[in-house]
Design a protein around this motif. Structure first.
Motif, PDB file in Angstrom:
ATOM      1  N   LEU A   1       0.312  -3.524  -3.006  1.00 19.40           N
ATOM      2  CA  LEU A   1       0.401  -2.069  -3.125  1.00 19.40           C
ATOM      3  C   LEU A   1       1.122  -1.673  -4.413  1.00 19.40           C
ATOM      4  N   ALA A   2       1.039  -0.383  -4.714  1.00 13.97           N
ATOM      5  CA  ALA A   2       1.609   0.092  -5.976  1.00 13.97           C
ATOM      6  C   ALA A   2       2.870   0.911  -5.756  1.00 13.97           C
ATOM      7  N   GLU A   3       3.815   0.810  -6.660  1.00 14.55           N
ATOM      8  CA  GLU A   3       4.959   1.707  -6.707  1.00 14.55           C
ATOM      9  C   GLU A   3       4.503   2.983  -7.406  1.00 14.55           C
TER      10      GLU A   3
ATOM     11  N   LEU B   1      -4.612  -0.062 -17.816  1.00 14.98           N
ATOM     12  CA  LEU B   1      -4.713   1.223 -17.129  1.00 14.98           C
ATOM     13  C   LEU B   1      -6.035   1.213 -16.385  1.00 14.98           C
ATOM     14  N   GLU B   2      -6.001   1.406 -15.091  1.00 12.97           N
ATOM     15  CA  GLU B   2      -7.254   1.459 -14.322  1.00 12.97           C
ATOM     16  C   GLU B   2      -7.390   2.828 -13.674  1.00 12.97           C
ATOM     17  N   TYR B   3      -8.615   3.318 -13.576  1.00 18.22           N
ATOM     18  CA  TYR B   3      -8.856   4.560 -12.850  1.00 18.22           C
ATOM     19  C   TYR B   3      -8.400   4.363 -11.411  1.00 18.22           C
TER      20      TYR B   3
ATOM     21  N   CYS C   1     -11.214  11.311 -10.727  1.00 13.12           N
ATOM     22  CA  CYS C   1     -10.297  10.338 -10.119  1.00 13.12           C
ATOM     23  C   CYS C   1      -8.973  11.018  -9.776  1.00 13.12           C
ATOM     24  N   GLU C   2      -8.181  10.284  -8.945  1.00 19.18           N
ATOM     25  CA  GLU C   2      -6.882  10.805  -8.525  1.00 19.18           C
ATOM     26  C   GLU C   2      -5.818  10.619  -9.593  1.00 19.18           C
ATOM     27  N   GLY C   3      -6.003   9.632 -10.431  1.00 20.26           N
ATOM     28  CA  GLY C   3      -5.001   9.294 -11.429  1.00 20.26           C
ATOM     29  C   GLY C   3      -5.255   7.887 -11.917  1.00 20.26           C
ATOM     30  N   LEU C   4      -4.183   7.149 -12.215  1.00 22.71           N
ATOM     31  CA  LEU C   4      -4.341   5.772 -12.701  1.00 22.71           C
ATOM     32  C   LEU C   4      -3.539   4.802 -11.846  1.00 22.71           C
ATOM     33  N   VAL C   5      -4.028   3.560 -11.768  1.00 18.33           N
ATOM     34  CA  VAL C   5      -3.169   2.477 -11.280  1.00 18.33           C
ATOM     35  C   VAL C   5      -2.949   1.591 -12.499  1.00 18.33           C
ATOM     36  N   ILE C   6      -1.673   1.371 -12.821  1.00 21.29           N
ATOM     37  CA  ILE C   6      -1.343   0.679 -14.058  1.00 21.29           C
ATOM     38  C   ILE C   6      -0.823  -0.705 -13.709  1.00 21.29           C
TER      39      ILE C   6
ATOM     40  N   LEU D   1       3.124  13.285   0.195  1.00 23.82           N
ATOM     41  CA  LEU D   1       3.857  12.270   0.950  1.00 23.82           C
ATOM     42  C   LEU D   1       3.064  11.936   2.203  1.00 23.82           C
ATOM     43  N   ASP D   2       3.208  10.703   2.689  1.00 23.38           N
ATOM     44  CA  ASP D   2       2.574  10.309   3.943  1.00 23.38           C
ATOM     45  C   ASP D   2       3.677  10.183   4.981  1.00 23.38           C
ATOM     46  N   LEU D   3       3.611  11.027   6.010  1.00 23.67           N
ATOM     47  CA  LEU D   3       4.690  11.063   7.003  1.00 23.67           C
ATOM     48  C   LEU D   3       4.128  10.841   8.407  1.00 23.67           C
TER      49      LEU D   3
ATOM     50  N   ASP E   1      -5.998   5.350   7.513  1.00 26.39           N
ATOM     51  CA  ASP E   1      -5.930   4.029   6.899  1.00 26.39           C
ATOM     52  C   ASP E   1      -4.494   3.517   6.763  1.00 26.39           C
ATOM     53  N   LYS E   2      -3.537   4.289   7.268  1.00 26.30           N
ATOM     54  CA  LYS E   2      -2.147   3.838   7.116  1.00 26.30           C
ATOM     55  C   LYS E   2      -1.465   3.605   8.452  1.00 26.30           C
ATOM     56  N   LYS E   3      -0.706   2.520   8.491  1.00 23.81           N
ATOM     57  CA  LYS E   3       0.123   2.263   9.656  1.00 23.81           C
ATOM     58  C   LYS E   3       1.466   2.942   9.411  1.00 23.81           C
TER      59      LYS E   3
HETATM   60  P1  ATP Z   1      -2.301   6.663  -1.920  1.00 23.24           P
HETATM   61  O1  ATP Z   1      -1.543   7.219  -0.773  1.00 23.24           O
HETATM   62  O2  ATP Z   1      -1.854   7.211  -3.230  1.00 23.24           O
HETATM   63  O3  ATP Z   1      -3.772   6.655  -1.738  1.00 23.24           O
HETATM   64  P2  ATP Z   1      -1.666   4.099  -0.863  1.00 23.24           P
HETATM   65  O4  ATP Z   1      -0.308   4.258  -0.313  1.00 23.24           O
HETATM   66  O5  ATP Z   1      -2.795   4.050   0.061  1.00 23.24           O
HETATM   67  O6  ATP Z   1      -1.905   5.148  -2.022  1.00 23.24           O
HETATM   68  P3  ATP Z   1      -0.916   2.531  -2.982  1.00 23.24           P
HETATM   69  O7  ATP Z   1      -0.563   1.127  -3.096  1.00 23.24           O
HETATM   70  O8  ATP Z   1       0.205   3.445  -3.137  1.00 23.24           O
HETATM   71  O9  ATP Z   1      -1.658   2.761  -1.627  1.00 23.24           O
HETATM   72  O10 ATP Z   1      -2.025   2.896  -4.033  1.00 23.24           O
HETATM   73  C1  ATP Z   1      -3.084   2.017  -4.219  1.00 23.24           C
HETATM   74  C2  ATP Z   1      -4.308   2.489  -3.460  1.00 23.24           C
HETATM   75  O11 ATP Z   1      -5.168   3.155  -4.343  1.00 23.24           O
HETATM   76  C3  ATP Z   1      -5.074   1.308  -2.944  1.00 23.24           C
HETATM   77  O12 ATP Z   1      -4.753   1.063  -1.604  1.00 23.24           O
HETATM   78  C4  ATP Z   1      -6.529   1.644  -3.156  1.00 23.24           C
HETATM   79  O13 ATP Z   1      -7.099   2.140  -1.962  1.00 23.24           O
HETATM   80  C5  ATP Z   1      -6.523   2.777  -4.150  1.00 23.24           C
HETATM   81  N1  ATP Z   1      -7.076   2.441  -5.480  1.00 23.24           N
HETATM   82  C6  ATP Z   1      -7.930   3.205  -6.179  1.00 23.24           C
HETATM   83  N2  ATP Z   1      -8.192   2.669  -7.364  1.00 23.24           N
HETATM   84  C7  ATP Z   1      -7.484   1.518  -7.461  1.00 23.24           C
HETATM   85  C8  ATP Z   1      -7.309   0.534  -8.471  1.00 23.24           C
HETATM   86  N3  ATP Z   1      -7.917   0.623  -9.629  1.00 23.24           N
HETATM   87  N4  ATP Z   1      -6.504  -0.511  -8.188  1.00 23.24           N
HETATM   88  C9  ATP Z   1      -5.850  -0.599  -7.023  1.00 23.24           C
HETATM   89  N5  ATP Z   1      -5.965   0.309  -6.035  1.00 23.24           N
HETATM   90  C10 ATP Z   1      -6.763   1.368  -6.243  1.00 23.24           C
END
Ligand code: ATP
Length: 583
Positions: A229-231, A249-251, A399-404, A435-437, A558-560
């Motif tokens: 997962l991403a910070e 930088l990825e979409y 797109c929503e933003g970037l994953v770096i 936020l996811d709550l 999709d989140k626990k």
């Molecule tokens: P968010 O709530 O922002 O959707 P998340 O909590 O589900 O994120 P994060 O790890 O925070 O998960 O963000 C990565 C998520 O973004 C992944 O779970 C994936 O579904 C999505 N995603 C979209 N594009 C990418 C990408 N290029 N690389 C990795 N994940 C990506």
């Protein structure tokens, strides 16, 4: 092993709200468990008979349980219904009815964990014509040999309402204590869990051979891996400061994350929560058949696209595929694009220790051979301005933003670290992200919302203490339809008292098992005398809360609960806000 030992441990767990005591009872239970049944005890304690990705549902209905109770105890249906209404829990009703039961035989057959587990397996696999009678017979057989407490937990497990309040991490802690005498060894068990997503398997390995047993654990195609997962950071400058060297930088596309496992042309697909969702994506399975590989594990974001223009559609459009029947029609009407972003395994080779750079090269080779697959667009840089430009370009393309991503980074299953960083555009409001709550409680509504919930109490996750702490009450942003849906979903989560892992000082009309996750936006984070998130961290006796929370319309299926926004992230966000004020 006598099932009574397990049931008695559950009974003790139910009586305590203290995490340390819970841990003690659980590790004691594991110590008392013979090695050959530890897997089964783990699954039962999680309220299941296999890890989620097997897709096995116990889910016995209350109607069926009532039928069995009527048949196998001396209680009348009216009395059963009366007790059910009073307690709201058929486990409790079973306990009462078995206590009142007149014993007709002198000796009971021994009720072992092995027998309970096997009967559960039989119940889960019984389907089709005549299955109701079969299930009734199986369960009645068990209940005739049960003590009241055993009966209570058998029914709760079968109905999917065991609710012992233990998270996966608590199970890992208890296993470390039971088998290695040291909680600090959890990190080794955690690694094995991240790769296998199977607590039973981890338990068996450590029970048989201690920490050494875990060394041999490998990725198995078909067993999902806990996703990396991403910070989050909120500006290109912060990112440049944080990461040394080159970044990719990825979409960041807004769809559903797919973990695609291919073995000898057979494909299985797992969601971010690691549920088996192969049935939702027959089109993806067809594409995978065309690839010439022995086995592999890929990660992709599936995004709904417009049939005519091919442009990306919002995430909600994927929901059309969540159906059991006529999936072919849904696939035709709601096409998707499969956007690959990682490869974890290829032809019997574990790639998790390879760098991002190397994994992406391998991915490109795979794409070259199949035009139906795409790789997520990227750009390698070290420059903040290029990040900003690429972000704008991504947003313009929907797109929503970037994953770096750090190009030297390996694949860290189950970790949320700075090897991946998500960046979304700064919004005009104070808060830069949603936020996811998790929903932990509710108040009934008035007027138009009478008999529904008027406001929901939401919590963030304190990862260190493994507790959900109250953060805001939300009542806006819901359409009538969403309000109704959420009300219906929540009915199965109602619990009598505040959950053991919930920390809140509020009085609520209803409390819930923390399970349903909502996406919420707000104006800012403020100091709060009533909410308990980050309590005492900024000011003594005060916590932090979200000001003007609004439901965005998205239930994060999709989140626990342990994947939601954490107290550490809230603190980060709060500090960012302070900086903005002082600038
Ligand atoms: P968010 O709530 O922002 O959707 P998340 O909590 O589900 O994120 P994060 O790890 O925070 O998960 O963000 C990565 C998520 O973004 C992944 O779970 C994936 O579904 C999505 N995603 C979209 N594009 C990418 C990408 N290029 N690389 C990795 N994940 C990506």
């Amino acid at each position: 092993m006598d099932y009574n030992i397990v049931a008695q441990a559950y009974e003790n767990m139910e009586k305590t709200r203290k995490r340390l005591e819970l841990l003690e009872i659980l590790s004691e239970l594991f110590r008392n468990t013979p090695r050959d049944v530890i897997e089964r005890v783990i699954y039962l304690t999680q309220g299941k008979i296999k890890p989620d990705f097997y897709g096995i549902e116990l889910g016995m209905s209350d109607k069926l349980v009532i039928k069995v109770l009527e048949k196998s105890t001396s209680m009348s249906k009216d009395r059963i219904m009366e007790e059910y209404k009073r307690t709201g829990d058929l486990g409790e009703v079973t306990k009462i009815s078995l206590s009142n039961k007149v014993q007709t035989t002198l000796v009971r057959d021994r009720l072992t964990v092995e027998r309970v587990y096997q009967t559960f397996e039989e119940i889960a696999s019984t389907a089709g014509h005549g299955s109701v009678d079969m299930k009734v017979a199986h369960l009645a057989g068990l209940l005739s040999d049960c003590t009241p407490i055993e009966g209570k937990y058998i029914i709760r497990t079968l109905m999917g309402i065991l609710r012992l309040g233990i998270a996966d991490y608590t199970v890992l802690d208890a296993l470390s204590v039971a088998y290695t005498n040291d909680k600090a060894n959890r990190k080794f068990l955690e690694r094995a869990y991240n790769i296998s997503s199977d607590l039973g398997k981890v338990a068996k390995l450590v029970a048989d051979n201690g920490l050494k047993g875990l060394e041999g654990i490998d990725i198995v195609v078909g067993n999902p891996i806990r996703p990396m997962l991403a910070e989050r950071l909120s500006s290109s400058q912060e990112i440049i400061k944080k990461v040394d060297g080159k970044i990719s930088l990825e979409y960041k596309l807004d769809g559903e994350r797919l973990q695609i496992h291919v073995n000898n042309k057979q494909t299985e697909i797992f969601s971010r929560k690691l549920e088996n969702i192969t049935n939702h994506y027959p089109d993806v399975c067809d594409i995978m058949k065309e690839l010439e590989v022995e086995n592999m594990i890929l990660e992709a974001e599936a995004v709904a696209i417009d049939k005519e223009s091919g442009s990306y559609l919002p995430f909600q459009e994927l929901m059309h595929r969540r159906r059991k029947y006529k999936i072919e029609q849904a696939v035709k009407n709601y096409p998707i694009s499969v956007n690959l972003f990682d490869i974890i395994y290829l032809d019997n080779q574990d790639l998790t220790n390879s760098s991002y750079e190397k994994r992406r090269k391998i991915l490109i080779k795979i794409i070259e051979k199949n035009k139906k697959l795409k790789i997520i667009k990227n750009k390698i840089t070290q420059d903040a301005i290029e990040i900003d430009d690429f972000l704008e370009q991504a947003i313009e393309e929907g797109c929503e933003g970037l994953v770096i991503k750090d190009i030297q980074g390996n694949y860290r299953a189950g970790a949320r670290e700075y090897l991946w960083i998500k960046l979304k555009r700064e919004y005009t409001s104070e808060m830069s992200d949603t936020l996811d709550l998790v929903i932990i409680g509710a108040m009934y509504g008035k007027g138009k919302r009478a008999n529904k919930y008027g406001a929901l109490l939401l919590a963030v996750y304190d990862k260190r203490q493994d507790v959900f702490r109250s953060f805001c009450k939300v009542g806006t942003g819901f359409s009538d339809e969403q309000l109704q849906t959420i009300y219906e979903i929540l009915q199965k989560n109602i619990i009598k008292n505040k959950h053991v892992r919930v920390d809140s000082k509020m009085d609520m009309d209803v409390w819930f098992e923390p399970e349903i996750v909502l996406e919420v936006s707000g104006s800012e984070i403020t100091i709060s005398p009533i909410h308990t998130s980050n309590k005492n961290e900024i000011r003594k006796n005060f916590g932090l809360a979200l000001r003007f929370p609004i439901f965005t319309g998205r239930i994060r299926e999709d989140k626990k609960p342990q994947d939601i926004t954490t107290t550490a992230e809230i603190m980060n966000e709060y500090e960012k806000q302070l900086k903005k004020v002082s600038n």
